[in-house]
Write a protein that holds these residues in place. Structure first.
Motif, mmCIF file in Angstrom:
data_model
loop_
_atom_site.group_PDB
_atom_site.id
_atom_site.type_symbol
_atom_site.label_atom_id
_atom_site.label_comp_id
_atom_site.label_asym_id
_atom_site.label_seq_id
_atom_site.Cartn_x
_atom_site.Cartn_y
_atom_site.Cartn_z
ATOM 1 N N GLN A 1 -2.132 -5.333 0.035
ATOM 2 C CA GLN A 1 -1.558 -6.222 -0.969
ATOM 3 C C GLN A 1 -0.742 -5.394 -1.955
ATOM 4 O O GLN A 1 -0.937 -4.186 -2.091
ATOM 5 N N PHE A 2 0.186 -6.083 -2.646
ATOM 6 C CA PHE A 2 0.870 -5.433 -3.757
ATOM 7 C C PHE A 2 1.015 -6.425 -4.901
ATOM 8 O O PHE A 2 1.014 -7.640 -4.689
ATOM 9 N N ASP A 3 1.094 -5.880 -6.112
ATOM 10 C CA ASP A 3 1.199 -6.700 -7.313
ATOM 11 C C ASP A 3 2.669 -6.976 -7.603
ATOM 12 O O ASP A 3 3.423 -6.073 -7.972
ATOM 13 N N ALA A 4 3.068 -8.248 -7.421
ATOM 14 C CA ALA A 4 4.472 -8.615 -7.605
ATOM 15 C C ALA A 4 4.901 -8.497 -9.065
ATOM 16 O O ALA A 4 6.041 -8.126 -9.361
ATOM 17 N N MET A 5 4.001 -8.799 -10.004
ATOM 18 C CA MET A 5 4.356 -8.772 -11.417
ATOM 19 C C MET A 5 4.682 -7.362 -11.881
ATOM 20 O O MET A 5 5.723 -7.127 -12.507
ATOM 21 N N SER A 6 3.820 -6.412 -11.588
ATOM 22 C CA SER A 6 4.079 -5.033 -12.004
ATOM 23 C C SER A 6 5.265 -4.443 -11.248
ATOM 24 O O SER A 6 6.007 -3.615 -11.774
ATOM 25 N N CYS A 7 5.475 -4.895 -9.997
ATOM 26 C CA CYS A 7 6.604 -4.405 -9.211
ATOM 27 C C CYS A 7 7.916 -4.860 -9.834
ATOM 28 O O CYS A 7 8.863 -4.075 -9.967
ATOM 29 N N MET A 8 8.004 -6.142 -10.234
ATOM 30 C CA MET A 8 9.226 -6.657 -10.849
ATOM 31 C C MET A 8 9.466 -6.063 -12.229
ATOM 32 O O MET A 8 10.610 -5.866 -12.643
ATOM 33 N N ALA A 9 8.374 -5.782 -12.945
ATOM 34 C CA ALA A 9 8.508 -5.220 -14.293
ATOM 35 C C ALA A 9 8.750 -3.712 -14.273
ATOM 36 O O ALA A 9 9.105 -3.125 -15.295
ATOM 37 N N GLY A 10 8.546 -3.086 -13.109
ATOM 38 C CA GLY A 10 8.705 -1.651 -13.021
ATOM 39 C C GLY A 10 7.552 -0.881 -13.613
ATOM 40 O O GLY A 10 7.693 0.308 -13.929
ATOM 41 N N ASP A 11 6.387 -1.533 -13.777
ATOM 42 C CA ASP A 11 5.207 -0.888 -14.353
ATOM 43 C C ASP A 11 4.268 -0.423 -13.251
ATOM 44 O O ASP A 11 4.274 -0.973 -12.138
ATOM 45 N N PRO A 12 3.419 0.548 -13.528
ATOM 46 C CA PRO A 12 2.412 0.959 -12.548
ATOM 47 C C PRO A 12 1.443 -0.198 -12.287
ATOM 48 O O PRO A 12 1.084 -0.935 -13.200
ATOM 49 N N PRO A 13 1.009 -0.404 -11.051
ATOM 50 C CA PRO A 13 0.080 -1.496 -10.758
ATOM 51 C C PRO A 13 -1.303 -1.213 -11.321
ATOM 52 O O PRO A 13 -1.655 -0.056 -11.578
ATOM 53 N N PRO A 14 -2.117 -2.253 -11.528
ATOM 54 C CA PRO A 14 -3.480 -2.031 -12.032
ATOM 55 C C PRO A 14 -4.296 -1.130 -11.117
ATOM 56 O O PRO A 14 -5.157 -0.403 -11.582
ATOM 57 N N ARG A 15 -4.028 -1.195 -9.811
ATOM 58 C CA ARG A 15 -4.698 -0.326 -8.851
ATOM 59 C C ARG A 15 -3.631 0.392 -8.017
ATOM 60 O O ARG A 15 -2.617 -0.209 -7.673
ATOM 61 N N PRO A 16 -3.854 1.655 -7.668
ATOM 62 C CA PRO A 16 -2.869 2.364 -6.853
ATOM 63 C C PRO A 16 -2.599 1.682 -5.506
ATOM 64 O O PRO A 16 -1.489 1.763 -4.983
ATOM 65 N N SER A 17 -3.609 1.017 -4.953
ATOM 66 C CA SER A 17 -3.433 0.361 -3.657
ATOM 67 C C SER A 17 -2.545 -0.872 -3.750
ATOM 68 O O SER A 17 -2.141 -1.425 -2.721
ATOM 69 N N TRP A 18 -2.244 -1.331 -4.975
ATOM 70 C CA TRP A 18 -1.389 -2.501 -5.167
ATOM 71 C C TRP A 18 0.064 -2.111 -5.430
ATOM 72 O O TRP A 18 0.854 -2.921 -5.887
ATOM 73 N N ASP A 19 0.421 -0.885 -5.128
ATOM 74 C CA ASP A 19 1.785 -0.420 -5.363
ATOM 75 C C ASP A 19 2.748 -1.128 -4.408
ATOM 76 O O ASP A 19 2.465 -1.278 -3.210
ATOM 77 N N GLY A 20 3.887 -1.598 -4.913
ATOM 78 C CA GLY A 20 4.860 -2.317 -4.094
ATOM 79 C C GLY A 20 5.899 -1.432 -3.436
ATOM 80 O O GLY A 20 6.812 -1.943 -2.784
ATOM 81 N N LYS A 21 5.788 -0.117 -3.569
ATOM 82 C CA LYS A 21 6.763 0.787 -2.993
ATOM 83 C C LYS A 21 6.714 0.712 -1.465
ATOM 84 O O LYS A 21 5.648 0.833 -0.864
ATOM 85 N N GLY A 22 7.881 0.529 -0.863
ATOM 86 C CA GLY A 22 7.968 0.500 0.592
ATOM 87 C C GLY A 22 7.788 -0.863 1.219
ATOM 88 O O GLY A 22 7.979 -1.017 2.426
ATOM 89 N N TRP A 23 7.424 -1.878 0.409
ATOM 90 C CA TRP A 23 7.254 -3.219 0.953
ATOM 91 C C TRP A 23 8.613 -3.856 1.227
ATOM 92 O O TRP A 23 9.615 -3.502 0.610
ATOM 93 N N ALA A 24 8.648 -4.820 2.139
ATOM 94 C CA ALA A 24 9.873 -5.541 2.468
ATOM 95 C C ALA A 24 9.603 -7.036 2.374
ATOM 96 O O ALA A 24 8.467 -7.487 2.498
ATOM 97 N N THR A 25 10.668 -7.797 2.142
ATOM 98 C CA THR A 25 10.560 -9.251 2.016
ATOM 99 C C THR A 25 11.261 -9.909 3.190
ATOM 100 O O THR A 25 12.395 -9.552 3.531
ATOM 101 N N LEU A 26 10.582 -10.847 3.818
ATOM 102 C CA LEU A 26 11.151 -11.591 4.932
ATOM 103 C C LEU A 26 11.896 -12.792 4.383
ATOM 104 O O LEU A 26 11.355 -13.574 3.606
ATOM 105 N N GLY A 27 13.156 -12.928 4.760
ATOM 106 C CA GLY A 27 13.991 -14.003 4.240
ATOM 107 C C GLY A 27 13.631 -15.363 4.809
ATOM 108 O O GLY A 27 12.772 -15.507 5.686
ATOM 109 N N SER A 28 14.299 -16.376 4.310
ATOM 110 C CA SER A 28 14.021 -17.753 4.704
ATOM 111 C C SER A 28 14.656 -18.119 6.040
ATOM 112 O O SER A 28 14.477 -19.230 6.516
ATOM 113 N N GLY A 29 15.403 -17.212 6.652
ATOM 114 C CA GLY A 29 16.025 -17.514 7.935
ATOM 115 C C GLY A 29 15.098 -17.347 9.121
ATOM 116 O O GLY A 29 15.530 -17.479 10.258
ATOM 117 N N SER A 30 13.825 -17.056 8.879
ATOM 118 C CA SER A 30 12.875 -16.843 9.951
ATOM 119 C C SER A 30 12.021 -18.087 10.141
ATOM 120 O O SER A 30 12.327 -19.165 9.637
#
Length: 305
Positions: free
Chosen positions: A56-85
């Motif tokens: 999992q990753f924390d979307a709020m801290s990722c959008m704000a550019g802040d460190p996540p509450p837990r290191p395992s919730w880091d959004g670095k390297g995640w990708a988003t699947l678009g609506s065309g799927s």
């Protein structure tokens, strides 16, 4: 507050009245402020769409550019699947599965028979379905099979896995008839596409071959001209686009050396000489690539005719 209050009472016992007073508050107010801040800053977790993946990753801290509450919730390297799927609302892919999902990108298809299927990037496609909502389950099973989590399904043409004729039901026979209708619709659609593609080919090839002839003639005229095409800014751009300021030798083993070839910095040297902005330089490089690629493609087509 409602419900259980043991945790709140425990916090109140841990905060001394004197320490709270020194900070200008009370134990009750300090606990209430802490609870309010925790609610306000609670994480907004996003799950990986691959079945069985617990990342999992924390979307709020990722959008704000802040460190996540837990290191395992880091959004670095995640990708988003678009609506065309096949996921109408999109989805999220963890770094561990990003490459696999990219190789099996699922696009939803509506067939001419008003049934639904999946166009997977790997070429896999399931049996057409009457409701598009089940496509995700079929694709997830395919993905887990590719990952090795599930054993591969038996091939449909295998005689050992065919349903005997005496065991067929009205529903199973209807599915077989639907497959036949889908195949007929696919055949007609393929024929229509082939006719359209052939007509476009007949129109595009002469135009592309003519463009190649004109561009090569213009290039020859420029290269044989006696004037210095690098002295003027406009002339330099035209030369870079129509002739090419960089070496375009793509033979195996060739090494750019600025001695017996134009090297890789010719265009940028011209841009520096005439003060051409980087955006125009990049655009000129793209235009040169399109012209060179069109000439190369036209030559390949002419050789195959």
């Amino acid at each position: 507050m409602t419900g259980k209050t043991e945790a709140r009472e425990l916090l109140l016992d841990l905060i001394g009245a004197a320490d709270a007073a020194n900070r200008g508050t009370t134990p009750e107010q300090a606990v209430d402020d802490a609870i309010a801040e925790a609610i306000l800053n609670q994480p907004s977790l996003r799950d990986c769409l691959v079945p069985g993946c617990m990342r999992q990753f924390d979307a709020m801290s990722c959008m704000a550019g802040d460190p996540p509450p837990r290191p395992s919730w880091d959004g670095k390297g995640w990708a988003t699947l678009g609506s065309g799927s096949i996921f109408p609302a999109g989805g999220h892919i963890c770094p561990d599965h990003k490459q696999t999902v990219t190789e099996h990108w699922p696009r939803r298809l509506k067939l001419p028979s008003d049934r639904w299927s999946v166009d997977c990037a790997c070429g896999w496609t399931p049996t057409p379905q009457t409701w598009h909502g089940v496509l995700r389950a079929h694709w997830e099973q395919h993905l887990l099979t590719e990952l090795g989590t599930l054993p591969p399904a038996a091939p449909i043409p295998d005689p050992e896995h065919r349903t005997p004729l005496t065991e067929h039901t009205e529903r199973s026979l209807s599915e077989l008839y639907d497959r036949v209708e889908d195949a007929e619709a696919d055949r007609d659609g393929t024929l229509d596409f082939a006719r359209t593609a052939f007509l476009l080919y007949q129109q595009a090839v002469p135009a592309l071959l003519g463009a190649r002839t004109a561009l090569e003639a213009l290039r020859t005229r420029i290269t044989l001209d006696s004037r210095d095409w690098t002295a003027d800014k406009v002339d330099a751009l035209l030369y870079a686009i129509l002739v090419g300021a960089d070496c375009e030798d793509d033979t195996e083993g060739h090494v750019h050396n600025d001695i017996d070839c134009a090297g890789e910095q010719g265009l940028w040297n011209l841009a520096k000489q005439h003060g051409i902005p980087a955006e125009q330089t990049i655009q000129a490089n793209q235009h040169r690539w399109w012209i060179a690629n069109a000439i190369k493609t036209a030559k390949q087509i002419q050789e195959q005719r």
